[in-house]
Design a protein around this motif. Structure first.
Motif, PDB file in Angstrom:
ATOM      1  N   GLY A  24       0.819  -1.209   0.000  1.00  0.00           N
ATOM      2  CA  GLY A  24       0.000   0.000   0.000  1.00  0.00           C
ATOM      3  C   GLY A  24       0.850   1.255   0.000  1.00  0.00           C
ATOM      4  O   GLY A  24       1.881   1.316   0.667  1.00  0.00           O
ATOM      5  N   ILE A  25       0.426   2.249  -0.778  1.00  0.00           N
ATOM      6  CA  ILE A  25       1.051   3.576  -0.811  1.00  0.00           C
ATOM      7  C   ILE A  25      -0.078   4.576  -0.609  1.00  0.00           C
ATOM      8  O   ILE A  25      -1.041   4.598  -1.379  1.00  0.00           O
ATOM      9  N   TYR A  26       0.031   5.421   0.430  1.00  0.00           N
ATOM     10  CA  TYR A  26      -1.118   6.207   0.882  1.00  0.00           C
ATOM     11  C   TYR A  26      -0.878   7.715   0.843  1.00  0.00           C
ATOM     12  O   TYR A  26      -1.362   8.449   1.698  1.00  0.00           O
ATOM     13  N   PHE A  27      -0.158   8.186  -0.139  1.00  0.00           N
ATOM     14  CA  PHE A  27       0.101   9.619  -0.258  1.00  0.00           C
ATOM     15  C   PHE A  27       0.283   9.962  -1.731  1.00  0.00           C
ATOM     16  O   PHE A  27       0.475   9.068  -2.572  1.00  0.00           O
ATOM     17  N   LYS A  28       0.233  11.237  -2.022  1.00  0.00           N
ATOM     18  CA  LYS A  28       0.530  11.720  -3.364  1.00  0.00           C
ATOM     19  C   LYS A  28       1.915  12.347  -3.336  1.00  0.00           C
ATOM     20  O   LYS A  28       2.224  13.137  -2.443  1.00  0.00           O
ATOM     21  N   GLU A  29       2.741  11.964  -4.270  1.00  0.00           N
ATOM     22  CA  GLU A  29       4.113  12.456  -4.298  1.00  0.00           C
ATOM     23  C   GLU A  29       4.132  13.984  -4.342  1.00  0.00           C
ATOM     24  O   GLU A  29       3.407  14.605  -5.105  1.00  0.00           O
ATOM     25  N   GLY A  30       4.975  14.559  -3.501  1.00  0.00           N
ATOM     26  CA  GLY A  30       5.075  16.010  -3.409  1.00  0.00           C
ATOM     27  C   GLY A  30       4.119  16.628  -2.412  1.00  0.00           C
ATOM     28  O   GLY A  30       4.136  17.844  -2.197  1.00  0.00           O
ATOM     29  N   ASP A  31       3.278  15.811  -1.783  1.00  0.00           N
ATOM     30  CA  ASP A  31       2.289  16.315  -0.822  1.00  0.00           C
ATOM     31  C   ASP A  31       2.944  16.721   0.493  1.00  0.00           C
ATOM     32  O   ASP A  31       4.042  16.274   0.841  1.00  0.00           O
ATOM     33  N   HIS A  32       2.229  17.558   1.238  1.00  0.00           N
ATOM     34  CA  HIS A  32       2.582  17.827   2.629  1.00  0.00           C
ATOM     35  C   HIS A  32       1.960  16.722   3.471  1.00  0.00           C
ATOM     36  O   HIS A  32       0.766  16.439   3.358  1.00  0.00           O
ATOM     37  N   VAL A  33       2.770  16.095   4.305  1.00  0.00           N
ATOM     38  CA  VAL A  33       2.283  15.006   5.160  1.00  0.00           C
ATOM     39  C   VAL A  33       2.433  15.411   6.617  1.00  0.00           C
ATOM     40  O   VAL A  33       3.265  16.251   6.963  1.00  0.00           O
ATOM     41  N   ARG A  34       1.605  14.821   7.455  1.00  0.00           N
ATOM     42  CA  ARG A  34       1.610  15.110   8.889  1.00  0.00           C
ATOM     43  C   ARG A  34       2.321  14.017   9.667  1.00  0.00           C
ATOM     44  O   ARG A  34       2.351  12.867   9.252  1.00  0.00           O
ATOM     45  N   LYS A  35       2.900  14.385  10.790  1.00  0.00           N
ATOM     46  CA  LYS A  35       3.568  13.422  11.654  1.00  0.00           C
ATOM     47  C   LYS A  35       2.599  12.298  12.028  1.00  0.00           C
ATOM     48  O   LYS A  35       1.480  12.549  12.452  1.00  0.00           O
ATOM     49  N   GLY A  36       3.046  11.046  11.857  1.00  0.00           N
ATOM     50  CA  GLY A  36       2.224   9.889  12.175  1.00  0.00           C
ATOM     51  C   GLY A  36       1.323   9.436  11.043  1.00  0.00           C
ATOM     52  O   GLY A  36       0.666   8.394  11.165  1.00  0.00           O
ATOM     53  N   GLN A  37       1.284  10.183   9.930  1.00  0.00           N
ATOM     54  CA  GLN A  37       0.436   9.804   8.800  1.00  0.00           C
ATOM     55  C   GLN A  37       0.972   8.528   8.153  1.00  0.00           C
ATOM     56  O   GLN A  37       2.173   8.367   7.934  1.00  0.00           O
ATOM     57  N   LYS A  38       0.067   7.595   7.833  1.00  0.00           N
ATOM     58  CA  LYS A  38       0.475   6.346   7.191  1.00  0.00           C
ATOM     59  C   LYS A  38       0.921   6.618   5.763  1.00  0.00           C
ATOM     60  O   LYS A  38       0.220   7.276   4.990  1.00  0.00           O
ATOM     61  N   LEU A  39       2.102   6.111   5.414  1.00  0.00           N
ATOM     62  CA  LEU A  39       2.669   6.346   4.089  1.00  0.00           C
ATOM     63  C   LEU A  39       2.756   5.065   3.261  1.00  0.00           C
ATOM     64  O   LEU A  39       2.373   5.048   2.091  1.00  0.00           O
ATOM     65  N   TYR A  40       3.273   4.003   3.850  1.00  0.00           N
ATOM     66  CA  TYR A  40       3.432   2.723   3.156  1.00  0.00           C
ATOM     67  C   TYR A  40       2.998   1.588   4.085  1.00  0.00           C
ATOM     68  O   TYR A  40       3.070   1.722   5.308  1.00  0.00           O
ATOM     69  N   THR A  41       2.587   0.489   3.475  1.00  0.00           N
ATOM     70  CA  THR A  41       2.426  -0.757   4.235  1.00  0.00           C
ATOM     71  C   THR A  41       3.202  -1.858   3.526  1.00  0.00           C
ATOM     72  O   THR A  41       3.265  -1.912   2.300  1.00  0.00           O
ATOM     73  N   ILE A  42       3.802  -2.717   4.340  1.00  0.00           N
ATOM     74  CA  ILE A  42       4.492  -3.903   3.865  1.00  0.00           C
ATOM     75  C   ILE A  42       3.615  -5.099   4.214  1.00  0.00           C
ATOM     76  O   ILE A  42       2.928  -5.088   5.233  1.00  0.00           O
ATOM     77  N   ASP A  43       3.628  -6.112   3.373  1.00  0.00           N
ATOM     78  CA  ASP A  43       2.797  -7.308   3.577  1.00  0.00           C
ATOM     79  C   ASP A  43       2.869  -7.755   5.038  1.00  0.00           C
ATOM     80  O   ASP A  43       3.927  -8.134   5.544  1.00  0.00           O
ATOM     81  N   GLN A  44       1.719  -7.724   5.712  1.00  0.00           N
ATOM     82  CA  GLN A  44       1.684  -7.976   7.148  1.00  0.00           C
ATOM     83  C   GLN A  44       1.316  -9.422   7.501  1.00  0.00           C
ATOM     84  O   GLN A  44       1.294  -9.766   8.687  1.00  0.00           O
ATOM     85  N   SER A  45       1.064 -10.258   6.529  1.00  0.00           N
ATOM     86  CA  SER A  45       0.511 -11.583   6.815  1.00  0.00           C
ATOM     87  C   SER A  45       1.413 -12.398   7.744  1.00  0.00           C
ATOM     88  O   SER A  45       0.958 -12.938   8.765  1.00  0.00           O
ATOM     89  N   LYS A  46       2.711 -12.480   7.429  1.00  0.00           N
ATOM     90  CA  LYS A  46       3.577 -13.312   8.268  1.00  0.00           C
ATOM     91  C   LYS A  46       3.838 -12.659   9.623  1.00  0.00           C
ATOM     92  O   LYS A  46       4.028 -13.365  10.629  1.00  0.00           O
ATOM     93  N   TYR A  47       3.819 -11.319   9.661  1.00  0.00           N
ATOM     94  CA  TYR A  47       4.050 -10.638  10.941  1.00  0.00           C
ATOM     95  C   TYR A  47       2.818 -10.742  11.840  1.00  0.00           C
ATOM     96  O   TYR A  47       2.942 -10.843  13.059  1.00  0.00           O
ATOM     97  N   MET A  48       1.627 -10.748  11.217  1.00  0.00           N
ATOM     98  CA  MET A  48       0.410 -10.949  11.996  1.00  0.00           C
ATOM     99  C   MET A  48       0.360 -12.377  12.538  1.00  0.00           C
ATOM    100  O   MET A  48      -0.038 -12.615  13.690  1.00  0.00           O
ATOM    101  N   ALA A  49       0.792 -13.346  11.714  1.00  0.00           N
ATOM    102  CA  ALA A  49       0.826 -14.736  12.160  1.00  0.00           C
ATOM    103  C   ALA A  49       1.802 -14.903  13.324  1.00  0.00           C
ATOM    104  O   ALA A  49       1.517 -15.600  14.301  1.00  0.00           O
ATOM    105  N   SER A  50       2.955 -14.266  13.221  1.00  0.00           N
ATOM    106  CA  SER A  50       3.941 -14.351  14.312  1.00  0.00           C
ATOM    107  C   SER A  50       3.407 -13.695  15.572  1.00  0.00           C
ATOM    108  O   SER A  50       3.648 -14.176  16.687  1.00  0.00           O
ATOM    109  N   TYR A  51       2.656 -12.600  15.403  1.00  0.00           N
ATOM    110  CA  TYR A  51       2.071 -11.913  16.556  1.00  0.00           C
ATOM    111  C   TYR A  51       1.040 -12.800  17.244  1.00  0.00           C
ATOM    112  O   TYR A  51       1.048 -12.952  18.481  1.00  0.00           O
ATOM    113  N   ASP A  52       0.153 -13.414  16.454  1.00  0.00           N
ATOM    114  CA  ASP A  52      -0.857 -14.319  17.032  1.00  0.00           C
ATOM    115  C   ASP A  52      -0.191 -15.507  17.726  1.00  0.00           C
ATOM    116  O   ASP A  52      -0.628 -15.942  18.799  1.00  0.00           O
ATOM    117  N   GLN A  53       0.851 -16.033  17.101  1.00  0.00           N
ATOM    118  CA  GLN A  53       1.569 -17.165  17.700  1.00  0.00           C
ATOM    119  C   GLN A  53       2.236 -16.756  19.012  1.00  0.00           C
ATOM    120  O   GLN A  53       2.253 -17.518  19.984  1.00  0.00           O
TER     121      GLN A  53
END
Length: 214
Positions: A24-53
């Motif tokens: 996921g990419i959640y911004f427009k290039e050249g935009d003003h972004v705010r602190k804490g704003q989500k910018l990218y996501t990396i595939d979370q499937s294996k990290y969610m599985a490790s968290y549940d485990q």
């Protein structure tokens, strides 16, 4: 008049902290972004599985500790009445301590899993302008190596310029004393020779003087 370079007071390259594919990419290039704003996501499937485990591992370890505690309490009571061998009590106490250590280890695993899951979402570290994305959807990123983007602050901005060492005392006086406000007002001429409508002031005088050029 001095040639100068505009510079951001803060600028940072965004790196991935965990490995995976950009989902996921959640911004427009050249935009003003705010602190804490989500910018990218990396595939979370294996990290969610490790968290549940890891959560399950903590529950199992805590259950084992609770059972070991009951056994130890029972053997302590029996030992007080000389109804059990001392060796049996020692084994029960050792098992209880090992169970406590397993709980601590399981909780550390959970913290690591939580951290990895959190790092799978990249957020803006401060308010600023974000540049061109160096990755696209589906790109495989490597922790600490892949640069995702660059964010820099734009308000306020700085202008770096070089003076001769003979003028250093004059600029230090402007910075420290400012006897004449008009002398401490700086106007910037842009590359197209227009005047930037806002004035500036001295922020920092660098400690270093180039001994070769002065």
């Amino acid at each position: 008049e001095y040639p100068g370079n505009t510079v951001a007071l803060s600028q940072v390259d965004l790196h991935a902290e965990v490995e995976g594919y950009i989902t996921g990419i959640y911004f427009k290039e050249g935009d003003h972004v705010r602190k804490g704003q989500k910018l990218y996501t990396i595939d979370q499937s294996k990290y969610m599985a490790s968290y549940d485990q890891a959560i399950a591992g903590v529950k199992v370890a805590e259950a084992n500790e609770a059972q070991a505690k009951k056994d130890a309490d029972r053997y302590i009571y029996l030992n007080e009445h000389d109804a059990i061998a001392k060796q049996t009590l020692d084994h029960a106490l050792t098992t209880l301590q090992n169970s406590k250590n397993q709980v601590s280890s399981a909780k550390q695993d959970l913290i690591k899993a939580q951290t990895d899951l959190r790092f799978a979402t990249i957020v803006a570290p401060f308010d600023g302008t974000i540049g061109l994305s160096q990755v696209k959807l589906g790109t495989l990123v490597t922790p600490g190596q892949t640069i995702l983007n660059t964010i820099s602050t734009e308000d306020p901005m700085a202008v770096d310029f070089v003076i001769n060492e003979k003028q250093l005392s004059h600029f230090l006086k402007l910075q420290q004393n400012k006897p004449n406000p008009a002398d401490s007002i700086f106007t910037m001429v842009l590359p197209d020779n227009t005047i930037y409508p806002y004035t500036g002031q001295i922020s920092v005088v660098d400690r270093g003087v180039d001994p070769l050029t002065g």
